[in-house]
Write an enzyme that holds these catalytic residues in place. Sequence first.
Site, mmCIF file in Angstrom:
data_model
loop_
_atom_site.group_PDB
_atom_site.id
_atom_site.type_symbol
_atom_site.label_atom_id
_atom_site.label_comp_id
_atom_site.label_asym_id
_atom_site.label_seq_id
_atom_site.Cartn_x
_atom_site.Cartn_y
_atom_site.Cartn_z
ATOM 1 N N HIS A 1 1.017 -1.213 -0.080
ATOM 2 C CA HIS A 1 0.100 0.043 0.001
ATOM 3 C C HIS A 1 0.881 1.383 0.036
ATOM 4 C CE1 HIS A 1 -3.193 -2.745 1.912
ATOM 5 N NE2 HIS A 1 -3.577 -2.569 0.463
ATOM 6 N N GLU B 1 2.008 3.693 3.166
ATOM 7 C CA GLU B 1 2.408 3.214 4.524
ATOM 8 C C GLU B 1 3.855 3.238 4.387
ATOM 9 O OE1 GLU B 1 -1.756 0.237 4.632
ATOM 10 O OE2 GLU B 1 0.223 -0.757 4.539
ATOM 11 N N HIS C 1 3.321 -3.672 6.792
ATOM 12 C CA HIS C 1 2.346 -2.501 6.384
ATOM 13 C C HIS C 1 2.254 -1.540 7.696
ATOM 14 C CE1 HIS C 1 0.018 -4.361 3.093
ATOM 15 N NE2 HIS C 1 1.266 -5.275 3.118
ATOM 16 N N GLU D 1 1.305 -5.591 10.746
ATOM 17 C CA GLU D 1 0.836 -4.229 10.666
ATOM 18 C C GLU D 1 1.682 -3.577 11.790
ATOM 19 O OE1 GLU D 1 -1.324 -2.785 9.045
ATOM 20 O OE2 GLU D 1 -2.119 -4.516 7.539
HETATM 21 ZN ZN LIG Z 1 -1.343 -1.948 4.253
#
Ligand SMILES: [Zn+2]
Length: 341
Positions: free
Chosen positions: A68, A71, A160, A224
């Site tokens: 993404h 990020e 991420h 994450e």
């Molecule tokens: Zn992500």
Amino acid sequence: MSPSRPPAPQATHEPLASWLRRCLDGEPIPPFTLPGGSAVPRGEGLLELVPESPATDAHACIFSVGIHGNETAPMELLDALLKRLAAGELRLGAPVLVLLGSPQATRQGTRFIETNLNRLFRRDLDRTGMEPERARELMAAVDAFFAHHADRSPLHYDLHTAIRGSRYPRFAVEPFSDSVRTTAEQWHWLAGAGIQAVLHQHCHSWTFSHYSKHYHGAQAFTLELGHALPFGHNDLAPLAPMASLLAALLTGQAPPREAPDRMRFFRVEHELIRHSEAFRLAFADDTPNFTEFAPGTLLAEDGERGETRVGDTPLSVVFPNAAVELGARAALLARSVPPPD
Ligand SMILES: [Zn+2]
């Protein structure tokens, strides 16, 4: 005589120290040497680090960031790791493939250009467009890397940051597999790296980490690591233990360990899908990930499917996003489970 001075000599490992900047500037990167080995570009945003003498039990490691585009904390974390390697503070002891997922989206400061890249990692992908083409390049790079290092344990950490805040700012998503079991050592390493919670997926979801697990039997996670913020606004201090894990793997040394029961474990029970335009989540937009809702609580209303309420056991909401495309996941609903044996 021309008064111009000769160009300043480049530090030997300069392309490594400036890899992220070069990727984002679209500057070509030549093959080059680094402490303990060499680096071979494998395409835009793809760099393979080849050790001269890998540690005997080193993994074949893939570290991916920026799947993404906005990020940025994982990009800064990886950039700092490569700078330490370039400066000679670390010595390469494992084959490592570093991947910048979507340079174009990162240049534009956006999560994606046309569609969410992290749903496209499947070999029967038949879509066209910017993200599908990029997914094919990334899958081919992963296939070639793991094929080349078939004698080593494959490992893939896809890094991420989340759109929302979270009760557990640093958490791992364990992709579903009916054949590959996560090794006990991974839980110890993740606990040692400051991961606070783990979410077990309940079915195939075609993310990048799932790709490496499903097709290559890799130990693989989506990690994450806090909140998505622009470059220069990230606080990397809470990620220092994660940096230590990546550094240990890159140098082929044993990572720091902690007891897995320091982490909370959750299993996905349902995916909440947006079926119609008339869809809304019944809680505030800024509800943090892993917020728990009691039995009977209204979670969502959909023009087609009606109400979704919590059943007999409390459920925690992860990745809520009411604004997804029709047919896409608007949230995961998870239940607390004991740590794995
Ligand atoms: Zn992500």
